[in-house]
Design an enzyme around this catalytic site. Structure first.
Site, mmCIF file in Angstrom:
data_model
loop_
_atom_site.group_PDB
_atom_site.id
_atom_site.type_symbol
_atom_site.label_atom_id
_atom_site.label_comp_id
_atom_site.label_asym_id
_atom_site.label_seq_id
_atom_site.Cartn_x
_atom_site.Cartn_y
_atom_site.Cartn_z
ATOM 1 N N GLY A 37 0.801 -1.225 0.000
ATOM 2 C CA GLY A 37 0.000 0.000 0.000
ATOM 3 C C GLY A 37 0.826 1.263 0.000
ATOM 4 O O GLY A 37 0.329 2.343 -0.303
ATOM 5 N N GLU A 38 2.103 1.159 0.323
ATOM 6 C CA GLU A 38 2.964 2.328 0.396
ATOM 7 C C GLU A 38 3.442 2.685 -1.001
ATOM 8 O O GLU A 38 3.932 1.832 -1.754
ATOM 9 C CB GLU A 38 4.136 2.050 1.315
ATOM 10 C CG GLU A 38 5.000 3.259 1.604
ATOM 11 C CD GLU A 38 6.122 2.937 2.580
ATOM 12 O OE1 GLU A 38 7.099 3.692 2.633
ATOM 13 O OE2 GLU A 38 5.999 1.904 3.280
ATOM 14 N N ALA A 39 3.323 3.973 -1.368
ATOM 15 C CA ALA A 39 3.646 4.422 -2.727
ATOM 16 C C ALA A 39 5.110 4.208 -3.059
ATOM 17 O O ALA A 39 5.455 3.829 -4.185
ATOM 18 C CB ALA A 39 3.279 5.905 -2.879
ATOM 19 N N LYS B 112 7.119 1.890 -2.024
ATOM 20 C CA LYS B 112 7.374 0.483 -2.295
ATOM 21 C C LYS B 112 6.873 0.105 -3.676
ATOM 22 O O LYS B 112 7.538 -0.632 -4.424
ATOM 23 C CB LYS B 112 6.708 -0.385 -1.227
ATOM 24 C CG LYS B 112 7.325 -0.232 0.163
ATOM 25 C CD LYS B 112 6.678 -1.183 1.164
ATOM 26 C CE LYS B 112 7.345 -1.063 2.530
ATOM 27 N NZ LYS B 112 6.773 -2.015 3.525
ATOM 28 N N ILE B 113 5.671 0.618 -4.027
ATOM 29 C CA ILE B 113 5.142 0.336 -5.361
ATOM 30 C C ILE B 113 6.078 0.926 -6.413
ATOM 31 O O ILE B 113 6.343 0.309 -7.464
ATOM 32 C CB ILE B 113 3.726 0.916 -5.508
ATOM 33 C CG1 ILE B 113 2.774 0.252 -4.504
ATOM 34 C CG2 ILE B 113 3.210 0.740 -6.930
ATOM 35 C CD1 ILE B 113 1.378 0.837 -4.516
#
Length: 1716
Positions: free
Chosen positions: A657-659, A661-662
Site C-alpha cells: 500500500g505504500e507508494a 514500495k510500489i
C-alpha cells in the site's frame, strides 16, 4: 395340451423359443406384422426339425444348434422387438429373458464383430426400454440384468454401455417410482457383476445381491410407493437367482492376440470438453497395457463412462432436476463400485490412473454443487478412496481432504448442519481405522509438500467442540451446536482410541517378532508393513525391512521437525517478513543468496501471504532490494503484451500500500520489461509511467468504493506525452484500457480474508489458559478451498502436474515411536475439548465419551513414556472427580472416579509419578465414605484393630448414619462440605465460612452417589498391584507413601487408609523376586522410618504396629544363607529405636522385636543383626524398664536359641557380643553388667559345645596342634578363611575391649572371663588362629593395660578411657598370660618374644605392684618352661630383664635432677657439726607448694625404683639358681651385667650426698620414711657377691679367672664403701701424697656409727669371700686390696664381726704369704 408341450420341437432351444413365438403370432396384428408372423411360423417349423445333438457349434449364438439355424430362429424375436408393439414385445422380452437366464444364448456380444444377431437383439431390447410403456420397462430391465448376469454371455464395449444407458434412462424417465427404483437397483447390480468379474477375472463368480434400501440412503426416498422397495428387491433377487447353476463360457482368458481399443460413446449426450483431454491423455497410458483381459477392459470402460456421466452436469446454473438425478445416480454407482472394489484395483496402475484422471475430476467438479446428496455421495466415495486406495492416491487425497472435509469442518460460525454432520460422521469412520489415522499423519503432516491434515482435523474438531466464540454470530441453533460439540468430541475420542489400538497391536506384534525371529529369517517380513486393507502394496518403499523401519521412523521425525520449523518461519514471515526470511536462512530452509530467496518467494508452496511478499519486495534494505531485483529478473516477458505482462507479474504477490514500495517494484518491472522487449517503448520511463497508470486504472475500475469511474478518454488523456514527450497510439491505450476493465488484474489466490479470531478466545473459556497454552504453536488456519471454475482449473493443473511424477512415495510405518509426534500435535487439543465438555455438559453420553477419551489418552501417553502429557490427562481426570469439593459432585464426577480406577487397573504399568493423583483420589473417596458412615476420622487411628492384615473387618453400610444427631457438627464434615482446591493437602483445610443446611443436604445426596463405588472397586486397585511390573510397583509404592504421609500429617483429621493399604500391598507383593522386593522395601523402609519418628504418638504407634505385621508375615518365609534381606526388612525398627525421642515408641519396638524373634526364631537369619542393633540401642536407653526388657530377651535368646545365632554367620554373633558388651555398660544395675559378661562366657561354652573347632583337638598343652603355615597371620585374616574361627573373634575381641571398662568389677570380670575362655577352649584353636588371637586380642590387651613409665606427677593414665588396671587385675592378667603360654607353649612358642616383652614391661614399671606381678610371672614362666627354652630364648629373656633393669635409670636420674633446683631450708638450730645436726623443727610451711609436690614425687619414685631394682635382682637370682643347668656362658654374662648394672645404680644413688640430705629433710617435712638407699646398696652388692661366689663354686663352664677378678673387684668396692663411712675424706686421701700428714683419730659420731653398722654385714660377707680364696688367687689379688685391709685395721668398728673377719684374712691369706 399335447400341442403346447411339443411346440417348438424336442430341442432345448425349441422349448425356450416355441411358446413365445406362438404367443407373438397370436398377439401380432396380421396386417401390420405380416412379415413377423410368417417369420415366427417359419422359425417354429424349423424348430420342429431340430434336436439336441450334443455337439455345440462354437460360433453359434444358441446352445445345441448351428450358427445358421440360430440366426434363423432368433430373427423373429428381433423383428418382434423392433415393432415397438407392446403385445408383441412382451413375449419377445420374455423369450429373451429365458434365453439369457437359462444359458441358451452364448458368446460375446459387442458391435457387429461376433454374434450380430444377439447384439441386435440387445440393442432392440434397449430401444424397447425407451418407448415409454410402463409394463415394458420392468421387462426390459429384467432382460438386461439377466443378460449381464448370464455366465454364458459376455456383453462388452458399446453394447455394455448401451445397456447401462438404457437402465439409466429408465431411471430418469421411468413412468413409476417403482420402475425407477428397479432401474437404479438393476444398474447397481450390473456394476457389482461387472466389477466383481473384473476383480476375479472370471465370468462365473459368486455375486451378492444389492440391497435396495441401501441404494435409497442418499436420494430417491420419495420414490418409494408403499411396497416398492420390497417389490424391487424381489425383482432383482429373482433375476439373479434365475441364472444360478448355468455353466460359464470360459471367456475370461486375456486377449493376447487382439489389441484393445478405446470404445467411444456414439451419443453426443455423453460428451464434454474435458473428456477429450482425459481420453487423449489416457491413450498414452493404455498404449502399454496389453494383456489385460476382456472382462477387466470392460470394467475400465464402464468406470470411465460413469465418471463422465457424473461430470456431465457440473455447472451450477443448470437446475434441471432430471439431470441432477442423473448426476446423483452416477455418483451412487461410483460409490457402489468403490465400496466393492477388491485388492486388484489397489495395485493396478491403470485403474489408479483412471481414478486419478476421471473420478478425481468428477469429485472436483461436483464440489461446486450445494446439493446435499451430492456432497454426501462425494464424501462416501472419498472415504472409499481413503480407505482402500490411499497408497496410490497420496497427492489426490492431499487435495481433496482440505477441499471436501476440512473446509466444512473448520466452518464454525455458519455451517450447514447436514453437511457438517456428514463430515463429522465421516471423520468418525476415519478415526475408527487406526491405520488411516497413522498414515494420514505420516504422509501429510510429516511431508513438507503436503498439508497438515491430521493437525487440521484435530484443530477443527477442537473448534467445533468449543462451539462458536462468545459474541459471534452463528446460524446454528442451540441443539445443533450441542450436537456438533458432542460429535466432535466423539471423533477426538475415536482418534486417540485408534492410536492406542494401533500402538497395542504393534507392540504385541513386535513382541511376537522378537520371539520368532530366531526361528525363521523370513518371519519378520510378514510384519514389515501393515495397512488397513488386506492387500499388499507394490511399492518397495511401503515394504521396508524391520531394521529399515526404525530408520524410516527416524527419517519421518526429521521431516516432521523440518516441516514444523519451516512453518514457523512462514508464520513469522506472514507477520514480519524480514524476520521470517532471516529465520528461514538461519535454519537453512532457504539459501542465503538473493536469487534463492526470490525463487522461494516466487514458488510460494508453503503458504506465504501474498500481501507480505509484496511488502517485503518493496523494502529498501539492501538484501530485500536485491531479492526484489532477482525476483523481477526471474520473469521472462519476451513477446508479451504490456497488460498481459503486468497481469502475469502480479499473480504471485499483492502490491504493497505504500507508494514508495510500489514505485521501487514498478521501476524494476519496467526495466525488466524493456530488457525483454527492447523495441516496445522508447525508454524504460515510458513503461514505468504506463505501469503506474495500469495499476491505478485497475484500482479505479474494480474498487467499489470509487464512485466516479475513469473512462477510456480519461485514461488516454492521462497518458499523453509519456513516450519521451510523444503519445502512445490511442488504439494501443484503448485496447489496454479494455483489457484491464474487462478482466481485473488479481493474484492466483485471494489471501485477503482475515483469520478467524476464534482461537484467541479459547483461553477465556472456563479458565483453560494453561491447557491451551501447552500447545507449542498454532499454525495459521489454511484458507478453505472454494469450488469456482478458476479453482477447479487450478486443481486440474495440479492433477496433471502430479500424475506424471513417481517421486510421491506413500509411507507406512510400524514403529510406535511415530505416536510421540502425533500426541505432541493433538494432546493439547484433546485435553481442552474433553475438559470443556466435561465442565460444561451434564449429558451422560457426552461426559462418558470425554472420560473414555481421557482413559485412552492416558493409555497412549503412558505407554509411550510421555510424562508431561500423561500427567496432564491424569491430573485433569482427577480434578473432574470433584472429590476435593464433594458438595458439588454430580454423576459425571462419579463416572470420573470410575475412570480413574479403570486407568489405575488398565495402565498401572506405565503411570509412574501419576500414581500419586490416582491414589489421592482413592484416599479422598475413602475419606468421604468414612464420613458417610458417621465415623470420626480423628480417632480412626486408635480404633484400628491390632490384627493381621489378612483379617477383614466388615464396615457398616448406609449413609443415614451421617444424619444422626451431632454428626453434622463434625468439623471434618464441615470442612469437606466447604470444599477446597484440588491441590490442598486436606480437603477443606483452606476454606472457611458457614455451611448452610442446603449444602449439607446436597453433600448427603452426593454421598449417596458415591455408593456406586464400593470398597471392592477401591481394593481392586491395590489387589491388582501384584500384577504390576517391577518398575510400576516401585512407583506405585512411592506414590502411596506420599499420599499416606499427607494423610497422617493432616492437622485436622489424620487417617491411616493409605497406611493400611501399604501394609496390604506389601503383603500382596511379598512373593516378588528379591531384586524387585528389595527396591519396594527401600521405599517402604524410608516411609516407616519417617512416619515412625512422627511427633504424633498415635500415628507412630500405628506405623510400628503395621511394620510389625509385615515383619511377622515376612519372617514366616525362610531365608537362605548369606542373604541380607531380613536385616533390611527390620532396619526401620533399628533407625526408629535409635532416633526416636518417644519412650513409648522405644519400649514398643523392644516388645515387638522380642515378640517377633521369640515367635519366629527358627526363621530368623540375617535379621539377627537388626534384632541385636535394636537391643544394643535399648542397652544404653535412659529408661530402666526398656533396658531390663531388652536384656531379658537377650538372656532368653542366648540361653535357649544360641544355635540359631551361630548358624548364620560371624557378623551375627559379633552383633550379639557387641550387644552384650553394651549391656555391661548399663548404668542402672550392676547385675546386668556382670550377667552380660557371664553370658559372654556362656557364649564361649556354647560355641565350644557346638563343635566349632578350628583344627584337630589337642591335649591341654596343645602338643598335637597342627603346624603353622603362616606365623604372621592375624586373627581377622584367619577368620575370613575359617567360618568357625570367625565366631570366636567378636567374643574374644569384645572381652578384650571390656578389660578397659571404667568399672572395676567389669574390668576384673572381663579379664578373668577372657583368659578363662582362652585357657578353657584354646585347645580348639589352630596354630594360626592362636597367632591371630595373640595379635588381635591378647597383645592389644597388654599394650593398653601394661604399666608404663610416668614421667611427671601429673601424667595421665595410658588407658584410652582414663581407666587403669588395678594391681590385682594386672597381676592376675600377667599370671594368666603366663598360664596360657605354659599350657599352649608348642603353639605359642613363636609368641614368646611378645610375652617376654609384656613381662619386661611389668618389670619396667616404676611401681612395685606391677613389678612384683612381672617378677612373679617371669619366675613362673622360666620355672615351668626353663627346661624347654633354647639358649636363644634364654638370651632373649635375660636381655629383656637387663633392659628392664637399665632402661628406667635415665628417667629416674632425670627425676632426681629435678631436686637440684629445690632449696631446702636449714634447721633453725645451726650447728657446725653436720653429722650431729638433726632436721627437727622444719615444717611444710618452709617449702613452696610446687617444690613440696615435686619433692614428694621424687621420694615416691625413689622408693619405687629401689623396690623394683631389688625385685629384678631377686628374680634374676632365683632364675639363676633354678635354671643354672640350662644356662650357657653367654647367658651367665648377661646375668653378671645385670648385677653389675644394679650395683652401679645403687652405688651411684648413695654417692649423691647432697641429694641424700635434701631427701632426708623432705621426708622429715612430709613425715614419711626415707628411701632405703643404703639397704638398696647393701642388697645389691650382697646379691652380686653371693652370685659370684656361687658362680665360682658351681659353674665350671664360666671362666674362673674372670669371675675371680670380678669377685675381688666387688669386694674392693665394698671395702671402699665401708671405709668411706668411717671418714668422709677417705676417698680423697687415697691419692698418694709426698709429705706424710699426721692425723688425729677422733671418736666416731652417731651418724657414722649408724652407717657403719648398716654396712657391717656386707663388709663381713666381703671379707669372708676374700678369705675363701685359694692361696694362688689370694697371692695374685691380695696386693690390690692390702692397703684397704690395713685401713680397716686402723678403723674403729662397731661390731666385733669385722675384727674377727679381718683376723681370719690375715691368718689364712696374708700370713702364709708374708711368712711362708
Amino acid at each position: 395340451m399335447l400341442a403346447s408341450q411339443t411346440l417348438g420341437g424336442p430341442s432345448r432351444c425349441g422349448r425356450v423359443l416355441g411358446p413365445p413365438l406362438d404367443k407373438i403370432i397370436k398377439n401380432a396384428a396380421w396386417r401390420k406384422h405380416t412379415h413377423l408372423v410368417s417369420s415366427c411360423k417359419s422359425a417354429l417349423d424349423k424348430l420342429e426339425t431340430l434336436s439336441d445333438t450334443g455337439l455345440s457349434d462354437p460360433t453359434s449364438p444358441l446352445l445345441g444348434i448351428s450358427s445358421s439355424d440360430a440366426n434363423f430362429v432368433l430373427n423373429p424375436i428381433l423383428l418382434a422387438l423392433e415393432t415397438n408393439y407392446v403385445k408383441v414385445a412382451e413375449p419377445a422380452l420374455e423369450c429373451t429373458f429365458k434365453l439369457f437366464s437359462l444359458g441358451v444364448a452364448r458368446g460375446e456380444i459387442h458391435g457387429n464383430v461376433s454374434n450380430p444377431i444377439l447384439y441386435k437383439i440387445v440393442e432392440a431390447v434397449c430401444k424397447v426400454g425407451g418407448i415409454g410403456e410402463e409394463s415394458l420397462e420392468l421387462a426390459v430391465l429384467r432382460v438386461l440384468l439377466s443378460a449381464i448376469r448370464c455366465p454364458c454371455v459376455l456383453i462388452r464395449d458399446d453394447c455394455l454401455l448401451n445397456v447401462v444407458r438404457t437402465c439409466y434412462n429408465v431411471y430418469l424417465r421411468g413412468l413409476s417410482g417403482t420402475n425407477q427404483i428397479c432401474a437404479k437397483s438393476v444398474l447397481a447390480q450390473i456394476m457389482l457383476i461387472v466389477f466383481t468379474r473384473a476383480e476375479e477375472d472370471s465370468i462365473d463368480v459368486s455375486i451378492k445381491t444389492v440391497s435396495v434400501s441401501e441404494l435409497l440412503e442418499f436420494s430417491d426416498k420419495n420414490l418409494n410407493e408403499g411396497s416398492s422397495i420390497y417389490h424391487c428387491q424381489n425383482f432383482v433377487s429373482e433375476v439373479m437367482s434365475a441364472s444360478e447353476g448355468v455353466p460359464d463360457l470360459k471367456l475370461s482368458q486375456p486377449s493376447k492376440d487382439q489389441e484393445l481399443q478405446n470404445v467411444e460413446l456414439k451419443t453426443s449426450k455423453w460428451e464434454e470438453e474435458e473428456i477429450g483431454e482425459l481420453e487423449a491423455k489416457e491413450g498414452g497410458v493404455e498404449s502399454g497395457s496389453g494383456g489385460v483381459s476382456k472382462i477387466r477392459e470392460d470394467g475400465f470402460l464402464v468406470f470411465k463412462n460413469l465418471c463422465k456421466l457424473s461430470m456431465k452436469f457440473s455447472s451450477q446454473e443448470n437446475d434441471d432436476q432430471i439431470l441432477l438425478r442423473g448426476k446423483t445416480l452416477s455418483l451412487e454407482l461410483l460409490k457402489a463400485v468403490m465400496d466393492n472394489g477388491g485388492s486388484i484395483w489397489r495395485s493396478n496402475v491403470r485403474f489408479l490412473n483412471v481414478i486419478k484422471q476421471y473420478l478425481c475430476l468428477s469429485l472436483l467438479k461436483n464440489s461446486a454443487l450445494s446439493v446435499m446428496s451430492i456432497f454426501q455421495l462425494q464424501s462416501c466415495i472419498f472415504m472409499s478412496l481413503l480407505t482402500k486406495y490411499r497408497t496410490g492416491l497420496k497427492d489426490e487425497i492431499g487435495i481433496f481432504f482440505p477441499m471436501l472435509i476440512l473446509r466444512v469442518l473448520e466452518n464454525v460460525l455458519q455451517p450447514s448442519f447436514v453437511q457438517k454432520m456428514t463430515v463429522l460422521n465421516l471423520l468418525e469412520k476415519i478415526a475408527a481405522d487406526s491405520q488411516i489415522i497413522i498414515d494420514i499423519f505420516v504422509n501429510y503432516d510429516c511431508d513438507v509438500d503436503s498439508p497438515n491434515i491430521f493437525e487440521r482435523i484435530v484443530n477443527g474438531l477442537l473448534k467445533t467442540a468449543l462451539g462458536p466464540p462468545p459474541a459471534s454470530t452463528t446460524t446454528l441453533s442451540a441443539v445443533q451446536d450441542l450436537t456438533f460439540r458432542h460429535e466432535s468430541v466423539n471423533c477426538l475420542v475415536s482418534i486417540i482410541k485408534s492410536m492406542g489400538a494401533w500402538m497395542d497391536q504393534k507392540l504385541t506384534i513386535g513382541d511376537s517378532d522378537l520371539r520368532k525371529s530366531f526361528k525363521s529369517d523370513t518371519a519378520a517380513e510378514g510384519h514389515s508393513t501393515l495397512t488397513a486393507e488386506d492387500g499388499t502394496v507394490s511399492d518397495c518403499e511401503l515394504q521396508p525391512e524391520m531394521n529399515s523401519e526404525l530408520s524410516n521412523a527416524a527419517t519421518l521425525e526429521q521431516r516432521r521437525a523440518y516441516k514444523i520449523e519451516l512453518q514457523k518461519g512462514v508464520s513469522l514471515f506472514n507477520r514480519k517478513p524480514s524476520k521470517g526470511i532471516e529465520f528461514l536462512i538461519n535454519t537453512k530452509k532457504v539459501g542465503n543468496s538473493p536469487e534463492e530467496v526470490a525463487a522461494f518467494l516466487k514458488s510460494n508452496t508453503t503458504g506465504l501471504n501474498e500481501a507480505m511478499i509484496g511488502d517485503y519486495l518493496g523494502e529498501r534494505e539492501d538484501f530485500a532490494l536485491k531479492v526484489m531485483h532477482a525476483y523481477v529478473d526471474s520473469f521472462d516477458f519476451k513477446s508479451m503484451d504490456f497488460g498481459e505482462a503486468i497481469r502475469f507479474f502480479l499473480q504471485g504477490f499483492r502490491l504493497p500500500g505504500e507508494a514508495q514500495k510500489i514505485d521501487r517494484i514498478m521501476e524494476k518491472f519496467a526495466e525488466r520489461y524493456c530488457k525483454c522487449n527492447p523495441n516496445s517503448f522508447t525508454s524504460a520511463d515510458t513503461a514505468y509511467v504506463l505501469a503506474y497508470s495500469v495499476i491505478m486504472l485497475n484500482t479505479d475500475a474494480h474498487n467499489s468504493m470509487v464512485k466516479d469511474k475513469m473512462n477510456k478518454s480519461d485514461f488516454i488523456r492521462n497518458n499523453r506525452g509519456i513516450d519521451d514527450g510523444k503519445d502512445l497510439p490511442e488504439e494501443y491505450l484503448g485496447a489496454l484500457y479494455d483489457q484491464i476493465v474487462n478482466n481485473e488484474i488479481k493474484m492466483n489466490a485471494d489471501s485477503s480474508v482475515p483469520q478467524s479470531m476464534q482461537a484467541n478466545s479459547l483461553n477465556k473459556l472456563l479458565g483453560l489458559d494453561g491447557i491451551l497454552n501447552l500447545v507449542t504453536w498454532k499454525q495459521t488456519e489454511e484458507k478453505a478451498l472454494g469450488a469456482n471454475g478458476l479453482l477447479i482449473r487450478q486443481i486440474q493443473e495440479q492433477f496433471k502436474a502430479k500424475s506424471g511424477k513417481s517421486e510421491s512415495v506413500y509411507h507406512s510405518v510400524s514403529d510406535v515411536a511415530i505416536l510421540r509426534f502425533m500426541v505432541e500435535v493433538c494432546w493439547g487439543h484433546m485435553l481442552a475439548a474433553y475438559s470443556v465438555t466435561l465442565d460444561q455438559s451434564d449429558d451422560r453420553i457426552a461426559t462418558t465419551q470425554c472420560l473414555q477419551g481421557f482413559r485412552h489418552a492416558v493409555h497412549v501417553t503412558a505407554v509411550m513414556g510421555m510424562q508431561t502429557q500423561r500427567d496432564a490427562f491424569v491430573t485433569s481426570t482427577a480434578k473432574f472427580t470433584f472429590l476435593h469439593c464433594a458438595a458439588d459432585m454430580k454423576q459425571k464426577n462419579v463416572d470420573a472416579v470410575k475412570a480413574i480406577i479403570s486407568i489405575a487397573i488398565e495402565d498401572g504399568n506405565h503411570l509412574q509419578e501419576s500414581w500419586e493423583h490416582i491414589l489421592t483420589c482413592l484416599s479422598r473417596i475413602e475419606h468421604l465414605q468414612l464420613l458417610g458412615e458417621g465415623s470420626s476420622t480423628e480417632t480412626s487411628i486408635l480404633s484400628v484393630p491390632n490384627t493381621e492384615i489378612d483379617e477383614k473387618v466388615p464396615k457398616p453400610s448406609g449413609i443415614q448414619s451421617l444424619k444422626k444427631k451431632g454428626s453434622l457438627q463434625n468439623p471434618a464434615v464441615m470442612a469437606v462440605v466447604r470444599g477446597g482446591s484440588y491441590d490442598s493437602a486436606a480437603v477443606g483445610a483452606n476454606s472457611s465460612g458457614l455451611v448452610t443446611p442446603e449444602q449439607i443436604n446436597q453433600f448427603i445426596a452426593n454421598l449417596n452417589l458415591l455408593e456406586q463405588i464400593g470398597s471392592s472397586e477401591l481394593n481392586h486397585v491395590f489387589v491388582h498391584s501384584q500384577r504390576l511390573n517391577s518398575e510400576a510397583i516401585v512407583a506405585f509404592v512411592k506414590a502411596l507413601c506420599k499420599v499416606s504421609i499427607a494423610e497422617l500429617q493432616s492437622p485436622t483429621d489424620p487417617r491411616v487408609f493409605s497406611l493400611t493399604k501399604l501394609v496390604e500391598i506389601a503383603h500382596y507383593n511379598m512373593n516378588r523376586i528379591r531384586l524387585v522386593w528389595f527396591r519396594i522395601w527401600n521405599v517402604l523402609s524410608d516411609f516407616f522410618v519417617s512416619v515412625g519418628l512422627s511427633e504424633n504418638l498415635s500415628v507412630a504407634i500405628f506405623v510400628m504396629d503395621s511394620l510389625r505385621q509385615l515383619a511377622m508375615k515376612f519372617l514366616e518365609r525362610e531365608e537362605l544363607a548369606n542373604y541380607n534381606f531380613q536385616n533390611e526388612f527390620l532396619r526401620p525398627f533399628v533407625i526408629v529405636m535409635q532416633k526416636s525421642n518417644s519412650i513409648e515408641i522405644r519400649e514398643l519396638i523392644v516388645r515387638y522385636v522380642s515378640q517377633m524373634v521369640l515367635s519366629r526364631v527358627s526363621n530368623v537369619k540375617s535379621g539377627w543383626k537388626s534384632v541385636f542393633m535394636v537391643f544394643t540401642a535399648a542397652a544404653v536407653d535412659e529408661r530402666k524398664n526398656i533396658v531390663l526388657l531388652a536384656f531379658g530377651t537377650m538372656e532368653k535368646i542366648v540361653r535357649e536359641y544360641f544355635p540359631h545365632i551361630s548358624e548364620t554367620d560371624a557378623s551375627t554373633f559379633s552383633d550379639c557380643v557387641r550387644c552384650l558388651i553394651k549391656f555391661t555398660n548399663s548404668k542402672f544395675d550392676s547385675d546386668i553388667s556382670l550377667n552380660a559378661i557371664g553370658f559372654l562366657r556362656f557364649c564361649a561354652i556354647k560355641l565350644a559345645e557346638g563343635g566349632l573347632v578350628c583344627a584337630d583337638k589337642s591335649p591341654d598343652d596343645g602338643s598335637s596342634v597342627s603346624a603353622v603355615t603362616k606365623n604372621d597371620r592375624d586373627l581377622q585374616s584367619f577368620a575370613d578363611s575359617d567360618d568357625h574361627a570367625s565366631y570366636w573373634v567378636p567374643l574374644l575381641a569384645g572381652l578384650s575391649e571390656l578389660t578397659s571398662d571404667s568399672k572395676l568389677a567389669i574390668r576384673k570380670s572381663s579379664t578373668e572371663v577372657l583368659f578363662n575362655v582362652l585357657k578353657g577352649h584354646g585347645h580348639l584353636f589352630s596354630r594360626a588362629f592362636w597367632i591371630g588371637v595373640f595379635s588381635s586380642v591378647v597383645l592389644p590387651l597388654f599394650n593398653g593395660a601394661s604399666p608404663v613409665k610416668q614421667d611427671s606427677p601429673t601424667s595421665k593414665s595410658p588407658r584410652p578411657d582414663g581407666s587403669t588396671w588395678d594391681p590385682e587385675i594386672s597381676a592376675a592378667a600377667a599370671q594368666s598370660l603366663v598360664d596360657l603360654v605354659i599350657r599352649f607353649f608348642n603353639v605359642l612358642r613363636p609368641q614368646l618374644p611378645n610375652v617376654v616383652s609384656i613381662l619386661a614391661g611389668y618389670l619396667k614399671s616404676t611401681k612395685q605392684g606391677p613389678a612384683s606381678a612381672g617378677v612373679s610371672a617371669t619366675y613362673r614362666l622360666t620355672g615351668e618352661l626353663g627346661s624347654r627354652f633354647s639358649k636363644d630364648e634364654w638370651q632373649e629373656i635375660l636381655l629383656a630383664i637387663k633392659e628392664a633393669a637399665t632402661s628406667t635409670l635415665p628417667g629416674f636420674v632425670k627425676i632426681l635432677r629435678s631436686m637440684d633446683d629445690i632449696k631446702v631450708p636449714e634447721n633453725s638450730r645451726s650447728s657446725t657439726n653436720t653429722e650431729t645436726s638433726s632436721d627437727h623443727g622444719l615444717t611444710k610451711d618452709d617449702l613452696e607448694e610446687d617444690n613440696l609436690q615435686t619433692s614428694a614425687y621424687v621420694v615416691s619414685k625413689m622408693k619405687s625404683f629401689i623396690a623394683v631394682q631389688l625385685l629384678i635382682m631377686q628374680v634374676i637370682t632365683d632364675i639363676y639358681k633354678a635354671n643354672l643347668q640350662f644356662l650357657v656362658a653367654s647367658n651367665i654374662n648377661i646375668i653378671v651385667e645385670i648385677f653389675s648394672s644394679i650395683t652401679s645404680h645403687a652405688q651411684q644413688l648413695n654417692s649423691e650426698t647432697v641429694l641424700q640430705k635434701k631427701i632426708k629433710k623432705v621426708c622429715s617435712i612430709l613425715e614419711t620414711s626415707e628411701p632405703p638407699m643404703v639397704h638398696f646398696e647393701n642388697e645389691a652388692y650382697q646379691n652380686y657377691l653371693n652370685f659370684l661366689q656361687d658362680l665360682i663354686r658351681n659353674n665350671s663352664s664360666a671362666p674362673k679367672e674372670t669371675n675371680l677378678r670380678s669377685l675381688v673387684a666387688v669386694c674392693e668396692k665394698i671395702l671402699l664403701i665401708y671405709l668411706s663411712c668411717t671418714d668422709y675424706n677417705y676417698a680423697r686421701r687415697q691419692k698418694p701424697v709426698e709429705i706424710p700428714v699426721t692425723h688425729w683419730i677422733l671418736p666416731l659420731g652417731v651418724a657414722k656409727k649408724e652407717k657403719m653398722a648398716a654396712r657391717t654385714p656386707l663388709l663381713v660377707s666381703a671379707l669372708k669371700a676374700l678369705n675363701c680364696l685359694e692361696k694362688d688367687s689370694c697371692r695374685k689379688y691380695i696386693a690390690d686390696i692390702f692397703h684397704l685391709l690395713v685401713d680397716l685395721v686402723r678403723s674403729d668398728h662397731s661390731s666385733n664381726e669385722v675384727q674377727h673377719a679381718l683376723s681370719n684374712i690375715f691368718q689364712a691369706c696374708i700370713g702364709p704369704i708374708i711368712m711362708p
